[in-house]
Design a protein around this motif. Structure first.
Motif, PDB file in Angstrom:
ATOM      1  N   SER A  75       4.875   6.990  -7.266  1.00 53.84           N
ATOM      2  CA  SER A  75       4.230   6.228  -5.713  1.00 53.84           C
ATOM      3  C   SER A  75       5.328   5.467  -5.279  1.00 53.84           C
ATOM      4  O   SER A  75       6.327   4.750  -5.796  1.00 53.84           O
TER       5      SER A  75
ATOM      6  N   GLU B   5      -6.044   7.082   3.615  1.00 53.25           N
ATOM      7  CA  GLU B   5      -7.622   6.953   3.356  1.00 53.25           C
ATOM      8  C   GLU B   5      -8.192   5.784   4.209  1.00 53.25           C
ATOM      9  O   GLU B   5      -9.260   5.992   4.917  1.00 53.25           O
ATOM     10  N   ILE B   6      -7.554   4.682   4.313  1.00 53.70           N
ATOM     11  CA  ILE B   6      -8.042   3.677   5.101  1.00 53.70           C
ATOM     12  C   ILE B   6      -8.312   3.864   6.546  1.00 53.70           C
ATOM     13  O   ILE B   6      -9.149   3.594   7.212  1.00 53.70           O
TER      14      ILE B   6
ATOM     15  N   LEU C 190       0.870  -1.155  -0.046  1.00 53.54           N
ATOM     16  CA  LEU C 190       0.076   0.098  -0.114  1.00 53.54           C
ATOM     17  C   LEU C 190       0.806   1.223  -0.211  1.00 53.54           C
ATOM     18  O   LEU C 190       1.809   1.249   0.630  1.00 53.54           O
ATOM     19  N   CYS C 191       0.205   2.336  -0.289  1.00 56.32           N
ATOM     20  CA  CYS C 191       1.251   3.707  -0.582  1.00 56.32           C
ATOM     21  C   CYS C 191       0.525   4.260   0.752  1.00 56.32           C
ATOM     22  O   CYS C 191      -0.458   4.062   1.270  1.00 56.32           O
ATOM     23  N   THR C 192       1.359   5.457   0.860  1.00 57.17           N
ATOM     24  CA  THR C 192       0.938   6.476   2.086  1.00 57.17           C
ATOM     25  C   THR C 192      -0.654   6.705   2.092  1.00 57.17           C
ATOM     26  O   THR C 192      -1.363   6.900   2.899  1.00 57.17           O
ATOM     27  N   CYS C 193      -0.850   7.206   0.870  1.00 53.66           N
ATOM     28  CA  CYS C 193      -2.045   7.583   0.424  1.00 53.66           C
ATOM     29  C   CYS C 193      -3.151   6.641   0.535  1.00 53.66           C
ATOM     30  O   CYS C 193      -4.509   7.085   1.154  1.00 53.66           O
ATOM     31  N   ASP C 194      -3.112   5.571   0.350  1.00 50.05           N
ATOM     32  CA  ASP C 194      -3.834   4.301   0.627  1.00 50.05           C
ATOM     33  C   ASP C 194      -4.264   4.081   2.216  1.00 50.05           C
ATOM     34  O   ASP C 194      -5.323   4.130   2.727  1.00 50.05           O
ATOM     35  N   LEU C 195      -3.015   4.102   2.959  1.00 53.16           N
ATOM     36  CA  LEU C 195      -2.931   4.080   4.295  1.00 53.16           C
ATOM     37  C   LEU C 195      -3.771   5.168   4.804  1.00 53.16           C
ATOM     38  O   LEU C 195      -4.509   5.053   5.991  1.00 53.16           O
TER      39      LEU C 195
ATOM     40  N   LEU D 206       5.424   2.331  -2.846  1.00 53.16           N
ATOM     41  CA  LEU D 206       4.639   1.190  -2.101  1.00 53.16           C
ATOM     42  C   LEU D 206       5.334   0.617  -0.707  1.00 53.16           C
ATOM     43  O   LEU D 206       6.696   0.490  -0.807  1.00 53.16           O
TER      44      LEU D 206
END
Length: 116
Positions: A88, A58-59, A51-56, A90
């Motif tokens: 990105s 948001e989650i 996961l990327c920082t943005c994913d984390l 990851l």
């Protein structure tokens, strides 16, 4: 001699047990790192996928700086690693032993919850 023991005598080889105790020296530092709820969640999520920082962010509903701060701490203990893919970055689990600890702790917590 211990003031707590009524017989006032030692029942074991103290030096041997001091050596045994030394085998776990430093482990508390690992537990301090993963004792934070957010870092535990990050590790758990990264055990499922890169996961990327943005994913984390948001989650977990957190800001990018907050996630970056936690990732930096996890990286310093080599619990996560990163790789660049285009623009990105990851992140993935860097040490699979730590997820075993989390799974065991989760099972224990579930058993405690069921006992209520």
């Amino acid at each position: 001699m211990s003031d707590l023991c009524p017989s006032r005598e030692v029942h074991v080889d103290v030096n041997k047990f001091r050596e045994i105790a030394e085998e776990v020296s430093g482990l508390s530092e690992l537990f301090k790192v993963i004792s934070d709820e957010t870092r535990t969640k990050i590790i758990f999520l990264l055990s499922e996928a890169e996961l990327c920082t943005c994913d984390l962010a948001e989650i977990l509903g957190l800001t990018l700086p907050t996630i970056s701060h936690h990732l930096k701490q996890l990286k310093s203990y080599r619990l996560v690693r990163n790789r660049r893919e285009g623009k990105s970055v990851l992140y993935s689990l860097g040490d699979h032993h730590v997820i075993d600890l989390i799974h065991i702790a989760r099972e224990h917590f579930q058993e405690l919850s069921e006992g209520d």
